[in-house]
Design a protein around this motif. Structure first.
Motif, PDB file in Angstrom:
ATOM      1  N   ALA A   1       0.880  -1.250  -0.081  1.00 27.62           N
ATOM      2  CA  ALA A   1       0.162   0.228   0.034  1.00 27.62           C
ATOM      3  C   ALA A   1       0.750   1.281   0.122  1.00 27.62           C
ATOM      4  O   ALA A   1       0.479   2.098  -0.717  1.00 27.62           O
ATOM      5  CB  ALA A   1      -0.888  -0.013   1.172  1.00 27.62           C
ATOM      6  N   ALA A   2       1.951   1.138   0.785  1.00 25.36           N
ATOM      7  CA  ALA A   2       2.623   2.486   0.933  1.00 25.36           C
ATOM      8  C   ALA A   2       3.571   2.739  -0.444  1.00 25.36           C
ATOM      9  O   ALA A   2       3.694   3.733  -0.906  1.00 25.36           O
ATOM     10  CB  ALA A   2       3.816   2.369   2.006  1.00 25.36           C
ATOM     11  N   GLY A   3       3.836   1.437  -1.263  1.00 23.77           N
ATOM     12  CA  GLY A   3       4.550   1.477  -2.285  1.00 23.77           C
ATOM     13  C   GLY A   3       3.632   2.130  -3.505  1.00 23.77           C
ATOM     14  O   GLY A   3       4.166   2.878  -4.272  1.00 23.77           O
ATOM     15  N   GLU A   4       2.385   1.685  -3.530  1.00 21.87           N
ATOM     16  CA  GLU A   4       1.383   2.377  -4.377  1.00 21.87           C
ATOM     17  C   GLU A   4       1.139   3.663  -4.200  1.00 21.87           C
ATOM     18  O   GLU A   4       1.223   4.671  -5.112  1.00 21.87           O
ATOM     19  CB  GLU A   4       0.127   1.571  -4.531  1.00 21.87           C
ATOM     20  N   PHE A   5       1.174   4.213  -2.797  1.00 22.93           N
ATOM     21  CA  PHE A   5       0.969   5.573  -2.596  1.00 22.93           C
ATOM     22  C   PHE A   5       2.378   6.472  -3.181  1.00 22.93           C
ATOM     23  O   PHE A   5       2.071   7.512  -4.064  1.00 22.93           O
ATOM     24  CB  PHE A   5       0.706   5.902  -1.080  1.00 22.93           C
ATOM     25  N   TYR A   6       3.482   5.892  -2.779  1.00 25.77           N
ATOM     26  CA  TYR A   6       4.666   6.748  -3.494  1.00 25.77           C
ATOM     27  C   TYR A   6       4.680   6.643  -4.800  1.00 25.77           C
ATOM     28  O   TYR A   6       4.987   7.552  -5.843  1.00 25.77           O
ATOM     29  CB  TYR A   6       5.908   6.125  -2.811  1.00 25.77           C
ATOM     30  N   GLU A   7       4.217   5.705  -5.655  1.00 25.73           N
ATOM     31  CA  GLU A   7       4.434   5.430  -6.936  1.00 25.73           C
ATOM     32  C   GLU A   7       3.263   6.672  -7.708  1.00 25.73           C
ATOM     33  O   GLU A   7       3.928   7.285  -8.760  1.00 25.73           O
ATOM     34  CB  GLU A   7       3.890   4.086  -7.488  1.00 25.73           C
ATOM     35  N   HIS A   8       2.246   6.755  -7.204  1.00 28.02           N
ATOM     36  CA  HIS A   8       1.265   7.732  -7.296  1.00 28.02           C
ATOM     37  C   HIS A   8       1.952   9.189  -7.114  1.00 28.02           C
ATOM     38  O   HIS A   8       1.671  10.290  -8.062  1.00 28.02           O
ATOM     39  CB  HIS A   8      -0.111   7.535  -6.976  1.00 28.02           C
ATOM     40  N   LEU A   9       2.368   9.474  -6.017  1.00 30.70           N
ATOM     41  CA  LEU A   9       3.178  10.751  -5.547  1.00 30.70           C
ATOM     42  C   LEU A   9       4.063  11.182  -6.479  1.00 30.70           C
ATOM     43  O   LEU A   9       4.129  12.380  -6.818  1.00 30.70           O
ATOM     44  CB  LEU A   9       3.220  10.425  -4.225  1.00 30.70           C
ATOM     45  N   ALA A  10       5.017  10.372  -6.834  1.00 34.62           N
ATOM     46  CA  ALA A  10       6.074  10.695  -7.584  1.00 34.62           C
ATOM     47  C   ALA A  10       5.704  11.286  -8.889  1.00 34.62           C
ATOM     48  O   ALA A  10       6.594  11.782  -9.587  1.00 34.62           O
ATOM     49  CB  ALA A  10       6.945   9.423  -7.754  1.00 34.62           C
ATOM     50  N   LYS A  11       4.445  10.808  -9.321  1.00 30.03           N
ATOM     51  CA  LYS A  11       3.958  11.240 -10.894  1.00 30.03           C
ATOM     52  C   LYS A  11       3.369  12.795 -10.650  1.00 30.03           C
ATOM     53  O   LYS A  11       2.823  13.342 -11.694  1.00 30.03           O
ATOM     54  CB  LYS A  11       2.849  10.263 -11.301  1.00 30.03           C
ATOM     55  N   VAL A  12       3.117  13.378  -9.334  1.00 27.18           N
ATOM     56  CA  VAL A  12       2.626  14.550  -9.210  1.00 27.18           C
ATOM     57  C   VAL A  12       3.869  15.588  -9.627  1.00 27.18           C
ATOM     58  O   VAL A  12       4.795  15.596  -8.847  1.00 27.18           O
ATOM     59  CB  VAL A  12       1.937  14.932  -7.845  1.00 27.18           C
ATOM     60  N   PRO A  13       3.604  16.506 -10.376  1.00 28.44           N
ATOM     61  CA  PRO A  13       4.716  17.446 -10.632  1.00 28.44           C
ATOM     62  C   PRO A  13       4.971  18.254  -9.670  1.00 28.44           C
ATOM     63  O   PRO A  13       3.867  18.955  -8.903  1.00 28.44           O
ATOM     64  CB  PRO A  13       4.104  18.459 -11.869  1.00 28.44           C
TER      65      PRO A  13
END
Length: 319
Positions: free
Chosen positions: A130-142
């Motif tokens: 779950a944490a990995g998924e959150f970071y993966e999506h956060l990293a895509k936020v400019p």
């Protein structure tokens, strides 16, 4: 002529004083036992490294989940700001608890929804995933590191209450500073593990792999050093498993910061997991946390090996 016996009023007063004294002794004895054994209700505390009086008290369950979130972030090379955003989001969404319910089909630490492509129910209920998924999506936020926390979190979560994340930022900042290792000796936990706690060096190493990945042990070369022989064949499993896991800290800067920060990250991770993994003592850089009377502080060891101890984290289980 015999001396007159005490009056009923005097006898009553003496009895009351005696009863009060007995109660006082019982309370004092209880407090001494709690202090020496650390058997009070388990709790954890993180304080500011700036001596400004800021602090946040939380449960061992929350501590384990917070440590996992931070470890997943630093292992992915995410900055401390990303860890702060993730922790504030989990505080709002689940109170840092891995819950099996929520709005519609929302689940877990971040209340992610299987129907929205976050993963299967089983995957989402795994805090590391779950944490990995959150970071993966956060990293895509400019430019997420320069955005207000509530804006960055909302870009990932799409919550119906986008402003709610902001109220958790102060606590998340304290947790992130400790769990990324930037603020040394700022996280402590008190209270004895539950009887069902899984202890021993194997459990510690498995948890390290769970949160940091297999490279942690392969790169660091973690060793298990027996603290003492098993007292007897009849000893309890926890007492027999009184061993130390020694984790050499890489002698270089890492994605999560300097070597010293990496060491404090691991040391704080171990304390956060102390209740779940039956950890009794953690030492790093000439300082030591131990379960029991001094569980609320990191004490200077005075062993004279500060330079050597700054290159390894020692985690003692059992006791």
């Amino acid at each position: 002529m015999s001396e007159p016996s005490p009056t009923p009023v005097r006898r009553g007063r003496l009895l009351r004083f005696g009863a009060a004294f007995v109660v006082l002794l019982a309370v004092a004895g209880y407090l001494v036992v709690q202090y020496l054994t650390g058997s009070a209700a388990p709790r954890c505390l993180v304080v500011s490294g700036k001596d400004d009086g800021a602090s946040y008290e939380f449960t061992p369950e929350q501590a384990v989940n917070a440590a996992t979130i931070a470890a997943v972030g630093t292992t992915r090379g995410m900055p401390e700001r990303a860890v702060t955003i993730a922790l504030a989001t989990a505080l709002q969404e689940s109170g840092l608890r891995n819950i099996e319910h929520g709005d519609r089909d929302s689940l877990g630490l971040f209340q992610q929804r299987p129907s929205q492509g976050w993963g299967t129910r089983k995957q989402i209920m795994d805090p590391t995933y779950a944490a990995g998924e959150f970071y993966e999506h956060l990293a895509k936020v400019p430019d997420y590191t320069s955005l207000p926390l509530t804006v960055a979190a909302q870009r990932v979560q799409r919550s119906g209450y986008p402003e709610a994340y902001a109220k958790h930022e102060p606590d998340a900042v304290l947790l992130a500073a400790a769990l990324t290792g930037r603020a040394a000796g700022t996280l402590t936990c008190q209270g004895r593990p539950a009887p069902t706690a899984t202890g021993g060096p194997d459990a510690v190493r498995a948890a390290l792999v769970r949160d940091f990945g297999r490279d942690m042990l392969q790169t660091a070369g973690a060793e298990v050093v027996p603290r003492r022989p098993s007292p007897s064949p009849t000893a309890t499993p926890q007492r027999a498993a009184d061993d130390a896991v020694t984790i050499p800290v890489p002698k270089r800067s890492t994605a999560s910061g300097t070597v010293r920060e990496r060491g404090w990250e691991l040391a704080h991770w171990a304390v956060a997991n102390s209740t779940a993994l039956h950890i009794s003592r953690v030492s790093f850089a000439g300082r030591e946390w131990s379960r029991g009377g001094f569980a609320g502080e990191w004490r200077t060891t005075g062993s004279g090996d500060g330079e050597a101890s700054a290159t390894e984290v020692r985690i003692v289980t059992g006791g």
